[in-house]
Enzyme design. Sequence first.
Site, PDB file in Angstrom:
ATOM      1  N   THR A  13       0.814  -1.215   0.000  1.00 39.65           N
ATOM      2  CA  THR A  13       0.000   0.000   0.000  1.00 39.65           C
ATOM      3  C   THR A  13       0.848   1.266   0.000  1.00 39.65           C
ATOM      4  O   THR A  13       0.313   2.376   0.048  1.00 39.65           O
ATOM      5  CB  THR A  13      -0.947   0.033   1.218  1.00 39.65           C
ATOM      6  OG1 THR A  13      -0.172  -0.127   2.414  1.00 39.65           O
ATOM      7  CG2 THR A  13      -1.993  -1.067   1.143  1.00 39.65           C
ATOM      8  N   PHE A  16       5.457   3.018  -3.846  1.00 35.96           N
ATOM      9  CA  PHE A  16       5.977   2.108  -4.862  1.00 35.96           C
ATOM     10  C   PHE A  16       5.028   0.935  -5.082  1.00 35.96           C
ATOM     11  O   PHE A  16       4.713   0.572  -6.216  1.00 35.96           O
ATOM     12  CB  PHE A  16       7.360   1.582  -4.477  1.00 35.96           C
ATOM     13  CG  PHE A  16       7.904   0.592  -5.477  1.00 35.96           C
ATOM     14  CD1 PHE A  16       8.689   1.017  -6.527  1.00 35.96           C
ATOM     15  CD2 PHE A  16       7.599  -0.761  -5.377  1.00 35.96           C
ATOM     16  CE1 PHE A  16       9.149   0.113  -7.475  1.00 35.96           C
ATOM     17  CE2 PHE A  16       8.060  -1.670  -6.311  1.00 35.96           C
ATOM     18  CZ  PHE A  16       8.838  -1.233  -7.370  1.00 35.96           C
ATOM     19  N   LYS A  42      -5.573   1.531   4.648  1.00 40.47           N
ATOM     20  CA  LYS A  42      -4.906   1.799   3.367  1.00 40.47           C
ATOM     21  C   LYS A  42      -5.289   0.744   2.331  1.00 40.47           C
ATOM     22  O   LYS A  42      -5.445   1.056   1.146  1.00 40.47           O
ATOM     23  CB  LYS A  42      -3.392   1.828   3.556  1.00 40.47           C
ATOM     24  CG  LYS A  42      -2.888   3.071   4.260  1.00 40.47           C
ATOM     25  CD  LYS A  42      -1.373   3.034   4.380  1.00 40.47           C
ATOM     26  CE  LYS A  42      -0.860   4.267   5.128  1.00 40.47           C
ATOM     27  NZ  LYS A  42       0.611   4.194   5.309  1.00 40.47           N
ATOM     28  N   VAL A  65       5.863  -8.015   8.037  1.00 42.07           N
ATOM     29  CA  VAL A  65       7.036  -8.823   7.688  1.00 42.07           C
ATOM     30  C   VAL A  65       7.753  -9.331   8.934  1.00 42.07           C
ATOM     31  O   VAL A  65       8.593 -10.231   8.848  1.00 42.07           O
ATOM     32  CB  VAL A  65       8.020  -8.040   6.790  1.00 42.07           C
ATOM     33  CG1 VAL A  65       7.409  -7.776   5.428  1.00 42.07           C
ATOM     34  CG2 VAL A  65       8.478  -6.743   7.452  1.00 42.07           C
ATOM     35  N   LYS A 130      20.830   5.415   0.827  1.00 43.38           N
ATOM     36  CA  LYS A 130      21.330   5.556   2.201  1.00 43.38           C
ATOM     37  C   LYS A 130      22.024   4.291   2.710  1.00 43.38           C
ATOM     38  O   LYS A 130      22.696   4.319   3.744  1.00 43.38           O
ATOM     39  CB  LYS A 130      20.182   5.953   3.123  1.00 43.38           C
ATOM     40  CG  LYS A 130      19.641   7.348   2.809  1.00 43.38           C
ATOM     41  CD  LYS A 130      18.376   7.664   3.567  1.00 43.38           C
ATOM     42  CE  LYS A 130      17.862   9.044   3.203  1.00 43.38           C
ATOM     43  NZ  LYS A 130      17.448   9.153   1.764  1.00 43.38           N
ATOM     44  N   GLY A 173       7.370  12.372  -6.465  1.00 39.25           N
ATOM     45  CA  GLY A 173       5.978  12.005  -6.278  1.00 39.25           C
ATOM     46  C   GLY A 173       5.718  10.996  -5.190  1.00 39.25           C
ATOM     47  O   GLY A 173       4.577  10.631  -4.950  1.00 39.25           O
ATOM     48  N   THR A 196      17.992  22.950   3.489  1.00 44.03           N
ATOM     49  CA  THR A 196      18.911  22.443   4.509  1.00 44.03           C
ATOM     50  C   THR A 196      20.330  22.964   4.282  1.00 44.03           C
ATOM     51  O   THR A 196      21.008  23.381   5.213  1.00 44.03           O
ATOM     52  CB  THR A 196      18.916  20.904   4.514  1.00 44.03           C
ATOM     53  OG1 THR A 196      19.115  20.447   3.184  1.00 44.03           O
ATOM     54  CG2 THR A 196      17.615  20.357   5.047  1.00 44.03           C
TER      55      THR A 196
END
Length: 335
Positions: A13, A16, A42, A65, A130, A173, A196
């Site tokens: 949900t 992606f 959702k 999960v 990251k 988006g 920032t």
Amino acid sequence: MLNGLNILVTGGTGSFGKRFIKKAMKKYNPARVVVFSRDEFKQFEMAKEFSKNELKKIRFFIGDVRDLGRLNIALKGVDIVVHAAALKHVEACEYNPVEAIKTNIIGAENVINSAIHNKVKKVIALSTDKASNPINLYGATKLCSDKLFIAANNLVGKQDTKFSVVRYGNVLGSRGSVIETFKKLLNENSSFLPITDTRMTRFWITLDKGVDFVISCFDLMHGGEIYIPKLPSMKIIDLANALAPKLPLKTVGIRTGEKLHESMITQDDAKNTIDIGDRFVIMPTSYYAFNELRLEKIYKKDGKSVADNFSYTSDKNDEWISPKKLLAMINEIED
């Protein structure tokens, strides 16, 4: 690639997951699509976005999960898995580190074990920039997750189950993106936009291109690869000026755990990286030697190793987004 297959998306949900499932239903003909997520509201709202005929093929599984037993039930008869579920908010992960570990690391292990148990054919786990040279807990947990999925290829024996990883940067988006933040402030008639750091750069990809890239990786994968698309960069200050050219900017400082520039391939990974045209492939280092050499041979047929001192960072990129192109990309998302 997706025609006739039973597909499961963890975090189905999310931004992606929803886009992946919509594209799977409209462009392909899957046998069944399982939306696996823990938020029933959702799922309820998401179901409204599909036609009655589409809903005949979609199954909504409430689950986490962290729960191996629930995953084992959900993955029965599944052919391919997209693992998109994760705790992603940098500051929330810093404040709640054990929760991030439970979802992003233990959850990853559960997906792996359940996929092997249910003889799933292919699994792609979504990663993040990251995870490359991480400086925050979120990045560290995703790096650990990446390592788990690559090493999972060592556990399958003669079973035909393959695991690979896709890593990319900021998604235009997506929920919580800087563009969404800027547009919210503009709608609220803010007197300035917060920046920032004026030097900050980021890689950018649209949600549609991210989905298409993942689907293409299912076609390419042999198991053990980390795929990284070649993406354009943009300075955050240029992004702000493109969205609101007449609005003042205010420097507010880098947040905890935030990088000045994004990295998707470190110099240490260069020795294992092959350029195959539209993307980079990082070869596994925890794979059996025979399979690692086989993979390298496959990708070097149409690609080439990068230089030993190579790194892929948003500030030293060959491709940059112009303000005009960025606005066109944003308009494309809104359409």
